[in-house]
Structures are given as C-alpha cells and as structure tokens.
Motif scaffolding. Structure first.
Motif, PDB file in Angstrom:
ATOM      1  N   ALA A 124       0.486  -1.245  -0.275  1.00 36.60           N
ATOM      2  CA  ALA A 124      -0.410   0.040   0.079  1.00 36.60           C
ATOM      3  C   ALA A 124       1.435   0.898  -0.432  1.00 36.60           C
ATOM      4  O   ALA A 124       0.671   1.879  -0.421  1.00 36.60           O
ATOM      5  N   VAL A 125       1.723   1.120   0.675  1.00 37.95           N
ATOM      6  CA  VAL A 125       2.812   2.280   0.726  1.00 37.95           C
ATOM      7  C   VAL A 125       3.624   2.799  -0.319  1.00 37.95           C
ATOM      8  O   VAL A 125       3.294   3.320  -0.657  1.00 37.95           O
ATOM      9  N   VAL A 126       3.677   1.459  -0.851  1.00 37.44           N
ATOM     10  CA  VAL A 126       4.853   1.418  -2.635  1.00 37.44           C
ATOM     11  C   VAL A 126       3.795   2.146  -3.682  1.00 37.44           C
ATOM     12  O   VAL A 126       3.703   3.403  -4.506  1.00 37.44           O
ATOM     13  N   TRP A 127       2.153   1.511  -3.366  1.00 39.04           N
ATOM     14  CA  TRP A 127       1.405   2.144  -4.926  1.00 39.04           C
ATOM     15  C   TRP A 127       1.279   3.340  -4.216  1.00 39.04           C
ATOM     16  O   TRP A 127       0.355   3.520  -5.490  1.00 39.04           O
ATOM     17  N   ILE A 165      -6.488  -3.179 -10.373  1.00 36.48           N
ATOM     18  CA  ILE A 165      -5.397  -3.070 -10.350  1.00 36.48           C
ATOM     19  C   ILE A 165      -4.299  -4.132  -9.657  1.00 36.48           C
ATOM     20  O   ILE A 165      -3.746  -4.753 -10.095  1.00 36.48           O
ATOM     21  N   LEU A 166      -4.393  -3.167  -8.468  1.00 35.13           N
ATOM     22  CA  LEU A 166      -3.408  -2.983  -7.621  1.00 35.13           C
ATOM     23  C   LEU A 166      -4.063  -4.544  -6.199  1.00 35.13           C
ATOM     24  O   LEU A 166      -2.446  -5.587  -6.605  1.00 35.13           O
ATOM     25  N   PHE A 232     -11.477  -6.868   0.553  1.00 38.43           N
ATOM     26  CA  PHE A 232     -11.138  -6.029   1.982  1.00 38.43           C
ATOM     27  C   PHE A 232      -9.912  -5.198   2.025  1.00 38.43           C
ATOM     28  O   PHE A 232      -9.568  -4.114   2.300  1.00 38.43           O
ATOM     29  N   GLU A 233      -9.019  -6.423   1.701  1.00 39.33           N
ATOM     30  CA  GLU A 233      -7.749  -5.222   2.212  1.00 39.33           C
ATOM     31  C   GLU A 233      -6.653  -4.049   1.604  1.00 39.33           C
ATOM     32  O   GLU A 233      -6.561  -3.298   2.335  1.00 39.33           O
ATOM     33  N   GLU A 234      -7.609  -4.151   0.385  1.00 37.39           N
ATOM     34  CA  GLU A 234      -6.678  -2.883  -0.634  1.00 37.39           C
ATOM     35  C   GLU A 234      -7.457  -2.035  -0.209  1.00 37.39           C
ATOM     36  O   GLU A 234      -6.951  -0.759   0.219  1.00 37.39           O
ATOM     37  N   GLY A 246     -17.300   5.307  -1.692  1.00 39.26           N
ATOM     38  CA  GLY A 246     -16.936   4.321  -3.654  1.00 39.26           C
ATOM     39  C   GLY A 246     -16.318   3.432  -3.244  1.00 39.26           C
ATOM     40  O   GLY A 246     -16.091   2.565  -4.323  1.00 39.26           O
ATOM     41  N   THR A 247     -15.464   2.961  -2.578  1.00 38.08           N
ATOM     42  CA  THR A 247     -14.867   1.559  -2.684  1.00 38.08           C
ATOM     43  C   THR A 247     -15.109   0.984  -1.541  1.00 38.08           C
ATOM     44  O   THR A 247     -14.363  -0.216  -1.341  1.00 38.08           O
ATOM     45  N   VAL A 248     -16.192   1.078  -0.629  1.00 39.01           N
ATOM     46  CA  VAL A 248     -16.403   0.656   0.599  1.00 39.01           C
ATOM     47  C   VAL A 248     -16.307  -0.827  -0.142  1.00 39.01           C
ATOM     48  O   VAL A 248     -17.827  -1.259  -0.652  1.00 39.01           O
ATOM     49  N   SER A 249     -16.028  -1.813   0.516  1.00 40.63           N
ATOM     50  CA  SER A 249     -17.218  -3.529   0.187  1.00 40.63           C
ATOM     51  C   SER A 249     -17.525  -4.243   1.812  1.00 40.63           C
ATOM     52  O   SER A 249     -17.048  -3.363   2.358  1.00 40.63           O
TER      53      SER A 249
END
Length: 294
Positions: A124-127, A165-166, A232-234, A246-249
C-alpha cells in the motif's frame, strides 16, 4: 477386535483436524449467527444482561442502509471486473512462462509470486506513491504524453479501478502457479500429434491446452471468486472505503460496523449476508461445472 480398530484408525487421524475445525470455524459461525439476532454492542461484552433479542431487525436494517447497499454494488463491481482480469492475466503469464527456457521460467515465477507473499501494508505504501495525484509515477508518465493527471484514489469510480489493478497484480502469483502446473502436466505427445496434423498455435491452445486444464481453471475461478467477494485488504489500507464510500466492500463494511463502531450484532448480520452470497456463488459454479461435464 482388530477389524474394529482398523475401522477407527482413519477417524483417529482426522480427529485433530475436525476438532480444530469445529472449535475455530463452526463454533464461531454458530455464535456469530446467534449474535446477529441481537443488539449486542460494546457494553454487551461486559454485561450480557444488556443484550436484547431483536429477531430479524438487523437484517431489515441492512437492506435499508445506503452504505451497505453501496457496498453490495461495489463488491459486485469488484467481482465482475476483477475475477475475469485476475484469471485471464494469471493464465496468460503461465502460458508465457511455459514457452520460455527453464532459467527464465524459474526466475519470473519467483518475480510474479513475490507480491502474493508481500505484506499488504508495504504494498500500500509503494502503490500509494504510484497513485499520488501530484507526484505519483503513473501521472508523471501520463504527463510526458500530455495527458492530464488522473485522480487515481480521489474519484469513486477511478478508485475502484485502481484497487482492482492493485489486487490483480498482487494475486497473480498463486493462480499463475496452478495454471503453470496444469499446463506442464499436459503430455507433449498431444502437441506433437497436432503439429503433424498441421495445427497452428490457436488450434493447440483451444483444442488441447484449455480442455486439458479444465479442472485447474474451475478451481482457480471458484477460489478467485470467493476471494473477490471477500475483498477487504486493498480498500482498507488504501482508501478506507472512500471517497464518499465509493470503494467500501461488504467485508470492509462488516469490519467497520463490528470493530470500529462496536455494533457486533449489526456486523454479524452483515457477515451472514456475505456468507450466504459466497455459498450461493460457489454452488452456482459447481452447478455450471456439473452441466459442462455432462
């Protein structure tokens, strides 16, 4: 007596696994089901007398909750876009690695598998730097061809695509290994016979490779589908469900309700909705597989 012992022996070997499965899987499911019919909150952990049975109220409330409904739509979006991309990209990588030298295959096998075992926080830090709207690498590359900066994580729709994508990049490794093992297990004589008959690469792919790895494909599709339904993780580490939910799963919604807001009954109800969706999706896959075999 010996016959009786021989019949019990297999059960003694599997008993530890069954006991662990019952304690850490089935028992929590049963407890969570019971909690889903209550208004249990943080106070209820210390004082069970404060917990009230409310029947199906949590489930009714869920389907009147705009955030949960949005989470269902987002999860469907993740599944519809992410599953085909993840399966197809893994297969293409495996197919490419099966046609290169052993040295290259072994090297890139490790390269593609590394993201699968890398800590999601580090990823997550890198992306996060890659997706940065002002200083990120992606927008810098776009600026070199006179394309305006893209709000990778600041627009609800684009943020979902960014997370997909991630997630596809991170998950390719395991599925790629399964596909590669299936491809390498196909007898070479099949391809040699096809070449003698004048078959080109497309004929060999569609008539030999794909039919011969049907079971591997089915396994990858089912496990990938289950994984994306529990996405979940992303969104948790990259956007925390934003912007504007908008991105909540569904899985992230369960975590937020159960562990951030301490509404354990409500979160448990949401988890059972997800549980039912996963079961139905899996059963549908097995039904389609059965029809295909017949």
């Amino acid at each position: 007596m010996n016959t009786h012992k021989s019949k019990l022996t297999p059960y003694l070997f599997i008993a530890p696994a069954i006991i662990l499965l019952a304690i850490f899987t089935f028992l929590p499911i049963i407890i969570a089901l019971g909690i889903s019919f209550t208004d249990m909150g943080l106070v209820g952990l210390a004082n069970w007398d404060s917990v009230n049975f409310i029947g199906l109220d949590n489930f009714v409330r869920l389907f009147q909750d705009d955030v949960f409904l949005k989470a269902m739509v987002n999860t469907l979006f993740y599944v519809v876009i992410g599953v085909p991309l993840a399966v197809l990209s893994s297969f293409v990588i495996a197919l490419a690695l099966s046609n290169v030298s052993n040295w290259m295959s072994n090297t890139f096998r490790v390269v593609y598998y590394m993201p699968s075992i890398t800590n999601i926080v580090a990823i997550a830090v890198v992306w996060g730097f890659l997706y940065n709207q002002e200083y990120g690498l992606f927008n810098y590359l776009l600026s070199t061809v006179d394309i305006d900066a893209v709000p990778w994580l600041n627009d609800p729709f684009i943020a979902k695509i960014s997370l997909i994508i991630l997630a596809v990049w991170k998950s390719n490794g395991v599925s790629m290994l399964i596909f590669l093992a299936a491809i390498q297990s196909i007898p070479k004589t099949y391809y040699e016979a096809a070449e003698i008959d004048g078959a080109n690469w497309w004929h060999k792919l569609t008539k030999i490779t794909l039919p011969s790895m049907r079971f591997a494909t089915f396994f990858v599709v089912v496990t990938t589908l289950i994984g994306w339904l529990q996405f979940f993780e992303e969104p948790f580490v990259m956007t925390n469900g934003g912007p504007l939910d908008g991105t909540v799963s569904i899985a992230l919604f369960i975590y937020q309700e159960g562990f951030q807001y301490s509404e354990f009954g409500y979160g448990a109800a949401a988890s059972f909705v997800l549980f039912i969706i996963v079961i139905l999706a899996t059963l549908l896959q097995f039904k389609l597989r059965k029809k295909e075999v017949m």
